[in-house]
Design a protein around this motif. Structure first.
Motif, PDB file in Angstrom:
ATOM      1  N   LYS A   1       0.828  -1.217   0.000  1.00  0.00           N
ATOM      2  CA  LYS A   1       0.000   0.000   0.000  1.00  0.00           C
ATOM      3  C   LYS A   1       0.862   1.268   0.000  1.00  0.00           C
ATOM      4  CE  LYS A   1      -3.872  -2.203   2.308  1.00  0.00           C
ATOM      5  NZ  LYS A   1      -4.831  -2.142   3.398  1.00  0.00           N
ATOM      6  N   PHE A   2       1.653   1.401  -1.041  1.00  0.00           N
ATOM      7  CA  PHE A   2       2.632   2.484  -1.118  1.00  0.00           C
ATOM      8  C   PHE A   2       2.036   3.855  -0.794  1.00  0.00           C
ATOM      9  CE2 PHE A   2       5.045   5.774  -3.335  1.00  0.00           C
ATOM     10  CZ  PHE A   2       6.320   5.523  -2.858  1.00  0.00           C
ATOM     11  N   LYS A   3       0.897   4.172  -1.376  1.00  0.00           N
ATOM     12  CA  LYS A   3       0.327   5.513  -1.189  1.00  0.00           C
ATOM     13  C   LYS A   3      -0.098   5.774   0.253  1.00  0.00           C
ATOM     14  CE  LYS A   3      -0.850   6.086  -5.973  1.00  0.00           C
ATOM     15  NZ  LYS A   3      -1.835   6.109  -7.012  1.00  0.00           N
ATOM     16  N   ASP A   4      -0.446   4.707   0.982  1.00  0.00           N
ATOM     17  CA  ASP A   4      -0.808   4.856   2.392  1.00  0.00           C
ATOM     18  C   ASP A   4       0.418   4.873   3.304  1.00  0.00           C
ATOM     19  OD1 ASP A   4      -3.492   4.761   1.663  1.00  0.00           O
ATOM     20  OD2 ASP A   4      -3.677   2.611   2.092  1.00  0.00           O
ATOM     21  N   ASN A   5       1.486   4.209   2.887  1.00  0.00           N
ATOM     22  CA  ASN A   5       2.643   4.000   3.757  1.00  0.00           C
ATOM     23  C   ASN A   5       3.876   4.828   3.421  1.00  0.00           C
ATOM     24  OD1 ASN A   5       1.457   2.080   5.505  1.00  0.00           O
ATOM     25  ND2 ASN A   5       1.678   0.516   3.920  1.00  0.00           N
ATOM     26  N   PHE A   6       3.777   5.667   2.387  1.00  0.00           N
ATOM     27  CA  PHE A   6       4.921   6.498   2.012  1.00  0.00           C
ATOM     28  C   PHE A   6       4.460   7.919   1.765  1.00  0.00           C
ATOM     29  CE2 PHE A   6       8.184   8.403  -0.572  1.00  0.00           C
ATOM     30  CZ  PHE A   6       9.353   7.881  -0.056  1.00  0.00           C
ATOM     31  N   ASP A   7       5.168   8.850   2.353  1.00  0.00           N
ATOM     32  CA  ASP A   7       4.902  10.272   2.159  1.00  0.00           C
ATOM     33  C   ASP A   7       6.145  10.890   1.523  1.00  0.00           C
ATOM     34  OD1 ASP A   7       5.371  13.184   3.435  1.00  0.00           O
ATOM     35  OD2 ASP A   7       3.211  12.817   3.232  1.00  0.00           O
ATOM     36  N   PRO A   8       5.990  11.669   0.443  1.00  0.00           N
ATOM     37  CA  PRO A   8       7.163  12.236  -0.238  1.00  0.00           C
ATOM     38  C   PRO A   8       8.049  13.098   0.674  1.00  0.00           C
ATOM     39  CG  PRO A   8       5.182  12.577  -1.552  1.00  0.00           C
ATOM     40  CD  PRO A   8       4.745  12.001  -0.243  1.00  0.00           C
ATOM     41  N   GLU A   9       7.460  13.724   1.663  1.00  0.00           N
ATOM     42  CA  GLU A   9       8.230  14.573   2.579  1.00  0.00           C
ATOM     43  C   GLU A   9       8.820  13.792   3.751  1.00  0.00           C
ATOM     44  OE1 GLU A   9       8.742  17.880   1.965  1.00  0.00           O
ATOM     45  OE2 GLU A   9       7.666  17.525   0.083  1.00  0.00           O
ATOM     46  N   LYS A  10       8.064  12.831   4.268  1.00  0.00           N
ATOM     47  CA  LYS A  10       8.458  12.116   5.492  1.00  0.00           C
ATOM     48  C   LYS A  10       9.083  10.755   5.221  1.00  0.00           C
ATOM     49  CE  LYS A  10       4.618  14.241   7.949  1.00  0.00           C
ATOM     50  NZ  LYS A  10       3.308  13.974   8.541  1.00  0.00           N
ATOM     51  N   GLY A  11       8.863  10.201   4.043  1.00  0.00           N
ATOM     52  CA  GLY A  11       9.347   8.858   3.763  1.00  0.00           C
ATOM     53  C   GLY A  11       8.328   7.824   4.192  1.00  0.00           C
ATOM     54  N   ILE A  12       8.797   6.710   4.720  1.00  0.00           N
ATOM     55  CA  ILE A  12       7.902   5.634   5.146  1.00  0.00           C
ATOM     56  C   ILE A  12       7.226   6.047   6.447  1.00  0.00           C
ATOM     57  CG2 ILE A  12       7.757   3.223   5.880  1.00  0.00           C
ATOM     58  CD1 ILE A  12      10.066   2.656   3.937  1.00  0.00           C
ATOM     59  N   VAL A  13       5.904   6.128   6.407  1.00  0.00           N
ATOM     60  CA  VAL A  13       5.147   6.589   7.575  1.00  0.00           C
ATOM     61  C   VAL A  13       4.571   5.437   8.395  1.00  0.00           C
ATOM     62  CG1 VAL A  13       4.627   8.867   6.622  1.00  0.00           C
ATOM     63  CG2 VAL A  13       3.064   6.956   6.157  1.00  0.00           C
ATOM     64  N   ASN A  14       4.587   4.242   7.870  1.00  0.00           N
ATOM     65  CA  ASN A  14       4.180   3.069   8.636  1.00  0.00           C
ATOM     66  C   ASN A  14       5.335   2.758   9.598  1.00  0.00           C
ATOM     67  OD1 ASN A  14       4.333   0.150   9.271  1.00  0.00           O
ATOM     68  ND2 ASN A  14       2.454   0.026   8.052  1.00  0.00           N
ATOM     69  N   VAL A  15       5.088   2.910  10.879  1.00  0.00           N
ATOM     70  CA  VAL A  15       6.148   2.812  11.887  1.00  0.00           C
ATOM     71  C   VAL A  15       6.845   1.454  11.837  1.00  0.00           C
ATOM     72  CG1 VAL A  15       6.639   2.880  14.366  1.00  0.00           C
ATOM     73  CG2 VAL A  15       5.040   4.519  13.375  1.00  0.00           C
ATOM     74  N   GLU A  16       6.084   0.382  11.755  1.00  0.00           N
ATOM     75  CA  GLU A  16       6.684  -0.959  11.735  1.00  0.00           C
ATOM     76  C   GLU A  16       7.544  -1.170  10.495  1.00  0.00           C
ATOM     77  OE1 GLU A  16       6.792  -3.159  14.263  1.00  0.00           O
ATOM     78  OE2 GLU A  16       5.805  -1.523  15.335  1.00  0.00           O
ATOM     79  N   LYS A  17       7.058  -0.732   9.343  1.00  0.00           N
ATOM     80  CA  LYS A  17       7.829  -0.894   8.108  1.00  0.00           C
ATOM     81  C   LYS A  17       9.077  -0.002   8.122  1.00  0.00           C
ATOM     82  CE  LYS A  17       6.747  -3.518   5.256  1.00  0.00           C
ATOM     83  NZ  LYS A  17       7.122  -4.960   5.210  1.00  0.00           N
ATOM     84  N   ALA A  18       8.960   1.186   8.698  1.00  0.00           N
ATOM     85  CA  ALA A  18      10.127   2.074   8.814  1.00  0.00           C
ATOM     86  C   ALA A  18      11.191   1.439   9.704  1.00  0.00           C
ATOM     87  CB  ALA A  18       9.700   3.436   9.354  1.00  0.00           C
ATOM     88  N   LYS A  19      10.776   0.831  10.805  1.00  0.00           N
ATOM     89  CA  LYS A  19      11.717   0.151  11.703  1.00  0.00           C
ATOM     90  C   LYS A  19      12.369  -1.042  10.998  1.00  0.00           C
ATOM     91  CE  LYS A  19       9.531   1.222  16.131  1.00  0.00           C
ATOM     92  NZ  LYS A  19       8.808   0.640  17.279  1.00  0.00           N
ATOM     93  N   GLU A  20      11.557  -1.811  10.282  1.00  0.00           N
ATOM     94  CA  GLU A  20      12.084  -2.970   9.560  1.00  0.00           C
ATOM     95  C   GLU A  20      13.137  -2.540   8.546  1.00  0.00           C
ATOM     96  OE1 GLU A  20      10.618  -6.268   6.260  1.00  0.00           O
ATOM     97  OE2 GLU A  20       9.088  -5.196   7.394  1.00  0.00           O
ATOM     98  N   LEU A  21      12.833  -1.501   7.780  1.00  0.00           N
ATOM     99  CA  LEU A  21      13.780  -1.017   6.781  1.00  0.00           C
ATOM    100  C   LEU A  21      15.061  -0.517   7.433  1.00  0.00           C
ATOM    101  CD1 LEU A  21      14.500  -0.441   3.838  1.00  0.00           C
ATOM    102  CD2 LEU A  21      13.373   1.788   4.099  1.00  0.00           C
ATOM    103  N   ALA A  22      14.941   0.265   8.493  1.00  0.00           N
ATOM    104  CA  ALA A  22      16.123   0.792   9.187  1.00  0.00           C
ATOM    105  C   ALA A  22      16.999  -0.353   9.704  1.00  0.00           C
ATOM    106  CB  ALA A  22      15.701   1.708  10.324  1.00  0.00           C
TER     107      ALA A  22
END
Length: 183
Positions: free
Chosen positions: A146-167
């Motif tokens: 769900k890219f459009k729900d989980n990614f913001d052009p200014e903030k990046g990945i906004v889904n907290v769990e996915k952002a943690k996983e990527l980091a």
């Protein structure tokens, strides 16, 4: 460390290109080159075409970019549960270059994203299974549904769990290369 990054899409508005560019910025101190598949457009692969004309220079140029890299970061777009034609054509052509594995025995951080809830998981699984047979060492994978729900052009990945996983996965890759450099 030299990094090659690209999206497996030729769409000018590719969400996979957005993702790969976002992730590439996390490796900015390592030296990243981001490619656009549109710069490597070639005739559709065919045995008769190869026999008549040989491997196109653009395929050789793409392979040279892979060979010069220590790490390949790619985010594959999914069309009909598989690779895009643009990506598959490049993959087919580089596979025909004599004397080298397709992915140059390189480490690969393999990603996918899609507008839907599966996030390109089908193409990610296909590539994860296939690439080791083609000289690619998939060291990490990541999918963003769900890219459009989980990614913001200014903030990046906004889904907290996915952002943690990527980091976490980026951290593991950086650690892996620090160990290689210090050995």
């Amino acid at each position: 460390m030299k990094i090659l990054a690209f999206a497996g899409s030729n769409s000018p508005s590719s969400i996979n290109k957005i993702l790969v560019e976002y992730v590439a910025k996390e490796f900015k101190t390592q030296g990243v080159e981001v490619l656009d598949l549109n710069d490597y457009e070639m005739p559709i692969y065919g045995v008769a075409r190869e026999q008549q004309f040989g491997v196109p220079q653009k395929a050789k140029d793409f392979a040279e970019k892979i060979d010069a890299a220590d790490l390949v970061i790619m985010s594959l777009a999914e069309h009909n549960s598989s690779y895009t034609v643009a990506f598959k054509n490049i993959f087919d052509w580089i596979s025909r270059i004599p004397g080298r594995p397709h992915w140059g025995d390189k480490d690969i951080f393999l990603m996918a994203t899609a507008p839907g809830p599966k996030g390109g998981i089908n193409v990610l699984e296909a590539a994860t299974a296939r690439f080791p047979y083609s000289g690619g060492k998939v060291v990490e994978t990541f999918t963003l549904p769900k890219f459009k729900d989980n990614f913001d052009p200014e903030k990046g990945i906004v889904n907290v769990e996915k952002a943690k996983e990527l980091a976490y996965k980026i951290g593991k890759i950086k650690e892996r290369f620090e160990l290689k450099v210090n050995v």
